[in-house]
Design a protein around this motif. Structure first.
Motif, PDB file in Angstrom:
ATOM      1  N   ARG A  16      -9.769  -4.243  13.102  1.00  0.00           N
ATOM      2  CA  ARG A  16     -10.094  -4.207  11.677  1.00  0.00           C
ATOM      3  C   ARG A  16      -8.808  -4.011  10.872  1.00  0.00           C
ATOM      4  O   ARG A  16      -8.031  -3.079  11.131  1.00  0.00           O
ATOM      5  CB  ARG A  16     -11.099  -3.101  11.377  1.00  0.00           C
ATOM      6  N   ILE A  17      -8.589  -4.896   9.904  1.00  0.00           N
ATOM      7  CA  ILE A  17      -7.318  -4.994   9.184  1.00  0.00           C
ATOM      8  C   ILE A  17      -7.537  -4.808   7.681  1.00  0.00           C
ATOM      9  O   ILE A  17      -8.582  -5.152   7.138  1.00  0.00           O
ATOM     10  CB  ILE A  17      -6.656  -6.365   9.452  1.00  0.00           C
ATOM     11  N   GLY A  18      -6.527  -4.271   7.032  1.00  0.00           N
ATOM     12  CA  GLY A  18      -6.456  -4.266   5.580  1.00  0.00           C
ATOM     13  C   GLY A  18      -5.141  -4.875   5.144  1.00  0.00           C
ATOM     14  O   GLY A  18      -4.136  -4.786   5.867  1.00  0.00           O
ATOM     15  N   LEU A  19      -5.132  -5.518   3.973  1.00  0.00           N
ATOM     16  CA  LEU A  19      -3.939  -6.149   3.429  1.00  0.00           C
ATOM     17  C   LEU A  19      -3.464  -5.408   2.186  1.00  0.00           C
ATOM     18  O   LEU A  19      -4.276  -5.016   1.338  1.00  0.00           O
ATOM     19  CB  LEU A  19      -4.222  -7.602   3.050  1.00  0.00           C
ATOM     20  N   LEU A  20      -2.153  -5.246   2.068  1.00  0.00           N
ATOM     21  CA  LEU A  20      -1.522  -4.751   0.852  1.00  0.00           C
ATOM     22  C   LEU A  20      -0.359  -5.677   0.516  1.00  0.00           C
ATOM     23  O   LEU A  20       0.197  -6.337   1.394  1.00  0.00           O
ATOM     24  CB  LEU A  20      -0.976  -3.326   1.030  1.00  0.00           C
ATOM     25  N   ILE A  21      -0.008  -5.707  -0.761  1.00  0.00           N
ATOM     26  CA  ILE A  21       1.135  -6.504  -1.190  1.00  0.00           C
ATOM     27  C   ILE A  21       2.128  -5.611  -1.926  1.00  0.00           C
ATOM     28  O   ILE A  21       1.798  -5.008  -2.953  1.00  0.00           O
ATOM     29  CB  ILE A  21       0.702  -7.674  -2.098  1.00  0.00           C
ATOM     30  N   ASP A  22       3.315  -5.475  -1.342  1.00  0.00           N
ATOM     31  CA  ASP A  22       4.476  -4.969  -2.048  1.00  0.00           C
ATOM     32  C   ASP A  22       4.228  -3.613  -2.727  1.00  0.00           C
ATOM     33  O   ASP A  22       4.032  -2.611  -2.044  1.00  0.00           O
ATOM     34  CB  ASP A  22       4.896  -6.044  -3.065  1.00  0.00           C
ATOM     35  N   TYR A  23       4.201  -3.600  -4.047  1.00  0.00           N
ATOM     36  CA  TYR A  23       4.105  -2.368  -4.844  1.00  0.00           C
ATOM     37  C   TYR A  23       2.813  -1.610  -4.583  1.00  0.00           C
ATOM     38  O   TYR A  23       2.744  -0.407  -4.860  1.00  0.00           O
ATOM     39  CB  TYR A  23       4.217  -2.757  -6.318  1.00  0.00           C
ATOM     40  N   ASP A  24       1.806  -2.260  -4.031  1.00  0.00           N
ATOM     41  CA  ASP A  24       0.569  -1.563  -3.681  1.00  0.00           C
ATOM     42  C   ASP A  24       0.842  -0.347  -2.806  1.00  0.00           C
ATOM     43  O   ASP A  24       0.146   0.670  -2.897  1.00  0.00           O
ATOM     44  CB  ASP A  24      -0.393  -2.491  -2.914  1.00  0.00           C
ATOM     45  N   LYS A  25       1.852  -0.450  -1.920  1.00  0.00           N
ATOM     46  CA  LYS A  25       2.052   0.644  -0.972  1.00  0.00           C
ATOM     47  C   LYS A  25       2.663   1.879  -1.622  1.00  0.00           C
ATOM     48  O   LYS A  25       2.678   2.958  -1.006  1.00  0.00           O
ATOM     49  CB  LYS A  25       2.905   0.177   0.208  1.00  0.00           C
ATOM     50  N   THR A  26       3.143   1.753  -2.844  1.00  0.00           N
ATOM     51  CA  THR A  26       3.666   2.914  -3.558  1.00  0.00           C
ATOM     52  C   THR A  26       2.567   3.918  -3.875  1.00  0.00           C
ATOM     53  O   THR A  26       2.832   5.106  -4.035  1.00  0.00           O
ATOM     54  CB  THR A  26       4.340   2.452  -4.873  1.00  0.00           C
ATOM     55  N   PHE A  27       1.333   3.438  -3.946  1.00  0.00           N
ATOM     56  CA  PHE A  27       0.207   4.266  -4.371  1.00  0.00           C
ATOM     57  C   PHE A  27      -0.634   4.653  -3.154  1.00  0.00           C
ATOM     58  O   PHE A  27      -1.252   3.795  -2.519  1.00  0.00           O
ATOM     59  CB  PHE A  27      -0.632   3.506  -5.397  1.00  0.00           C
ATOM     60  N   PRO A  28      -0.694   5.955  -2.810  1.00  0.00           N
ATOM     61  CA  PRO A  28      -1.401   6.389  -1.593  1.00  0.00           C
ATOM     62  C   PRO A  28      -2.858   5.948  -1.543  1.00  0.00           C
ATOM     63  O   PRO A  28      -3.398   5.717  -0.459  1.00  0.00           O
ATOM     64  CB  PRO A  28      -1.293   7.914  -1.659  1.00  0.00           C
ATOM     65  N   ARG A  84      -8.865 -11.718   2.465  1.00  0.00           N
ATOM     66  CA  ARG A  84      -7.975 -12.006   1.340  1.00  0.00           C
ATOM     67  C   ARG A  84      -7.670 -10.725   0.574  1.00  0.00           C
ATOM     68  O   ARG A  84      -8.424  -9.754   0.630  1.00  0.00           O
ATOM     69  CB  ARG A  84      -8.616 -13.001   0.369  1.00  0.00           C
ATOM     70  N   HIS A  85      -6.555 -10.767  -0.167  1.00  0.00           N
ATOM     71  CA  HIS A  85      -6.215  -9.660  -1.063  1.00  0.00           C
ATOM     72  C   HIS A  85      -5.435 -10.191  -2.250  1.00  0.00           C
ATOM     73  O   HIS A  85      -4.585 -11.085  -2.093  1.00  0.00           O
ATOM     74  CB  HIS A  85      -5.387  -8.600  -0.332  1.00  0.00           C
ATOM     75  N   ARG A  86      -5.716  -9.653  -3.412  1.00  0.00           N
ATOM     76  CA  ARG A  86      -4.918  -9.911  -4.610  1.00  0.00           C
ATOM     77  C   ARG A  86      -4.221  -8.623  -5.010  1.00  0.00           C
ATOM     78  O   ARG A  86      -4.873  -7.580  -5.151  1.00  0.00           O
ATOM     79  CB  ARG A  86      -5.801 -10.408  -5.749  1.00  0.00           C
ATOM     80  N   LYS A  87      -2.917  -8.698  -5.183  1.00  0.00           N
ATOM     81  CA  LYS A  87      -2.117  -7.512  -5.484  1.00  0.00           C
ATOM     82  C   LYS A  87      -2.673  -6.768  -6.692  1.00  0.00           C
ATOM     83  O   LYS A  87      -2.886  -7.357  -7.759  1.00  0.00           O
ATOM     84  CB  LYS A  87      -0.665  -7.930  -5.730  1.00  0.00           C
ATOM     85  N   VAL A  88      -2.903  -5.477  -6.523  1.00  0.00           N
ATOM     86  CA  VAL A  88      -3.519  -4.660  -7.565  1.00  0.00           C
ATOM     87  C   VAL A  88      -2.476  -4.012  -8.466  1.00  0.00           C
ATOM     88  O   VAL A  88      -2.577  -4.052  -9.695  1.00  0.00           O
ATOM     89  CB  VAL A  88      -4.424  -3.583  -6.926  1.00  0.00           C
ATOM     90  N   HIS A  89      -1.473  -3.402  -7.880  1.00  0.00           N
ATOM     91  CA  HIS A  89      -0.474  -2.656  -8.651  1.00  0.00           C
ATOM     92  C   HIS A  89       0.722  -3.552  -8.956  1.00  0.00           C
ATOM     93  O   HIS A  89       1.320  -4.130  -8.052  1.00  0.00           O
ATOM     94  CB  HIS A  89      -0.018  -1.435  -7.866  1.00  0.00           C
ATOM     95  N   ILE A 112      -2.868  -1.984   9.099  1.00  0.00           N
ATOM     96  CA  ILE A 112      -2.615  -2.379   7.714  1.00  0.00           C
ATOM     97  C   ILE A 112      -1.382  -3.259   7.687  1.00  0.00           C
ATOM     98  O   ILE A 112      -0.310  -2.879   8.168  1.00  0.00           O
ATOM     99  CB  ILE A 112      -2.453  -1.166   6.785  1.00  0.00           C
ATOM    100  N   ALA A 113      -1.563  -4.470   7.169  1.00  0.00           N
ATOM    101  CA  ALA A 113      -0.472  -5.422   7.022  1.00  0.00           C
ATOM    102  C   ALA A 113       0.013  -5.366   5.572  1.00  0.00           C
ATOM    103  O   ALA A 113      -0.767  -5.623   4.646  1.00  0.00           O
ATOM    104  CB  ALA A 113      -0.947  -6.826   7.369  1.00  0.00           C
ATOM    105  N   CYS A 114       1.269  -5.004   5.388  1.00  0.00           N
ATOM    106  CA  CYS A 114       1.839  -4.906   4.049  1.00  0.00           C
ATOM    107  C   CYS A 114       2.894  -5.990   3.883  1.00  0.00           C
ATOM    108  O   CYS A 114       3.936  -5.970   4.535  1.00  0.00           O
ATOM    109  CB  CYS A 114       2.447  -3.524   3.836  1.00  0.00           C
ATOM    110  N   LEU A 115       2.617  -6.943   2.991  1.00  0.00           N
ATOM    111  CA  LEU A 115       3.486  -8.099   2.754  1.00  0.00           C
ATOM    112  C   LEU A 115       4.331  -7.832   1.512  1.00  0.00           C
ATOM    113  O   LEU A 115       3.777  -7.562   0.438  1.00  0.00           O
ATOM    114  CB  LEU A 115       2.654  -9.358   2.536  1.00  0.00           C
ATOM    115  N   SER A 116       5.646  -7.908   1.643  1.00  0.00           N
ATOM    116  CA  SER A 116       6.506  -7.536   0.523  1.00  0.00           C
ATOM    117  C   SER A 116       7.567  -8.579   0.211  1.00  0.00           C
ATOM    118  O   SER A 116       8.002  -9.339   1.079  1.00  0.00           O
ATOM    119  CB  SER A 116       7.215  -6.204   0.814  1.00  0.00           C
ATOM    120  N   ALA A 117       7.945  -8.589  -1.056  1.00  0.00           N
ATOM    121  CA  ALA A 117       9.184  -9.218  -1.519  1.00  0.00           C
ATOM    122  C   ALA A 117       9.898  -8.093  -2.280  1.00  0.00           C
ATOM    123  O   ALA A 117       9.954  -8.084  -3.504  1.00  0.00           O
ATOM    124  CB  ALA A 117       8.899 -10.420  -2.407  1.00  0.00           C
ATOM    125  N   TRP A 118      10.376  -7.132  -1.525  1.00  0.00           N
ATOM    126  CA  TRP A 118      10.877  -5.860  -2.079  1.00  0.00           C
ATOM    127  C   TRP A 118      12.386  -5.954  -2.224  1.00  0.00           C
ATOM    128  O   TRP A 118      13.114  -6.063  -1.240  1.00  0.00           O
ATOM    129  CB  TRP A 118      10.495  -4.731  -1.128  1.00  0.00           C
TER     130      TRP A 118
END
Length: 274
Positions: free
Chosen positions: A140-152, A111-116, A166-172
């Motif tokens: 081995r996987i990591g999850l990011l959501i949307d704006y999270d990927k803006t931050f290295p 699971r992941h909760r969007k941080v940024h 790394i799976a990055c899920l967006s509503a960009w």
């Protein structure tokens, strides 16, 4: 060496939960017909995203689900032996999070909760506080959501935790302040692609980026779902239309080869980063 087939979804998801669930099941079935092993959906797959950022709109807030909601159990059963990542608005202790979950027929794997959060999200979501990698049947996987990927630091934390995918899920969405006549010319379109390729290359990981299409309120989503290799090369993409970006690769082999001479994680110098 084992090749896996990974796919990133570009599609629109609205407020009607039952319609979203049926659409997800249909896409999962289509992906199964294409022998997909890892399927990544956009952010806000169940119930859609906000209708604007920082302003009022008539779409209302997305419906919220508990972390153990029966809807997620239904989608886990649909996933079967496929690894499926999707997003929803999570209700927890009177608060709400922009959340993502990775599941199979065996249940929730991570699971992941969007941080940024961009400013417009603050009234709808509470920020998460961590980035965790986890093991799955495809690696081995990591999850990011949307704006999270803006931050290295987001992707770097996951890669440091052993994530090779790394799976990055967006509503960009396209830019609200500097509209371009064509999406391909949009500033946010350029940044969306730039971050996907840069984060993959700087961490030498396989990057699976899924994004919404269509519109919600004032927001026009970009699509541009893609699979990016550990050298930053785009292996498959959907452009602005709905569809699946599908790529076949041996993840461990590709990541290992990219790190054979230059290994960015090993060659870091944290003592100099002040």
């Amino acid at each position: 060496m084992t090749a896996v087939r990974v796919a990133a979804v570009a599609a629109h998801f609205g407020r009607d939960v039952e319609q979203c669930l049926a659409k997800i099941e249909g896409i999962v079935a289509d992906a199964r017909g294409q022998s997909v092993d890892l399927l990544v959906f956009p952010d806000a797959t169940i119930g859609g995203y906000l209708g604007g950022l920082g302003g009022t709109d008539d779409t209302g807030l997305p419906p919220a689900l508990d972390a153990d909601a029966p809807e997620l159990g239904r989608l886990a059963r649909a996933a079967g032996d496929m690894v499926v990542c999707l997003g929803f608005r999570e209700r927890a202790g009177g608060r709400h999070h922009n959340a993502a979950v990775c599941l199979t027929g065996d249940g929730v794997l991570g699971r992941h909760r969007k941080v940024h959060q961009p400013a417009g999200e603050l009234s709808a979501y509470r920020a998460g506080d961590r980035f965790d990698a986890f093991d799955t049947p495809v690696g081995r996987i990591g999850l990011l959501i949307d704006y999270d990927k803006t931050f290295p630091e987001s992707a770097r934390t996951l890669a440091s935790g052993g994530a090779e995918l790394i799976a990055c899920l967006s509503a960009w969405p396209a830019s609200l302040t500097n509209r371009a006549p064509r999406l391909v010319q949009d500033r946010q379109s350029r940044l969306f692609d730039l971050y996907d390729c840069a984060r993959a290359a700087e961490n030498q990981v396989v990057w699976v980026s899924a994004n919404q299409t269509g519109t919600m309120g004032r927001l026009r989503f970009l699509g541009q779902s893609k699979v990016v290799g550990p050298g930053g090369e785009v292996l498959a993409r959907t452009w602005a239309k709905a569809g699946l970006a599908v790529a076949d690769l041996d993840v461990a082999s590709e990541v290992g080869r990219s790190r054979l001479v230059l290994s960015h994680l090993r060659e870091r110098r944290p003592e100099a980063y002040r």
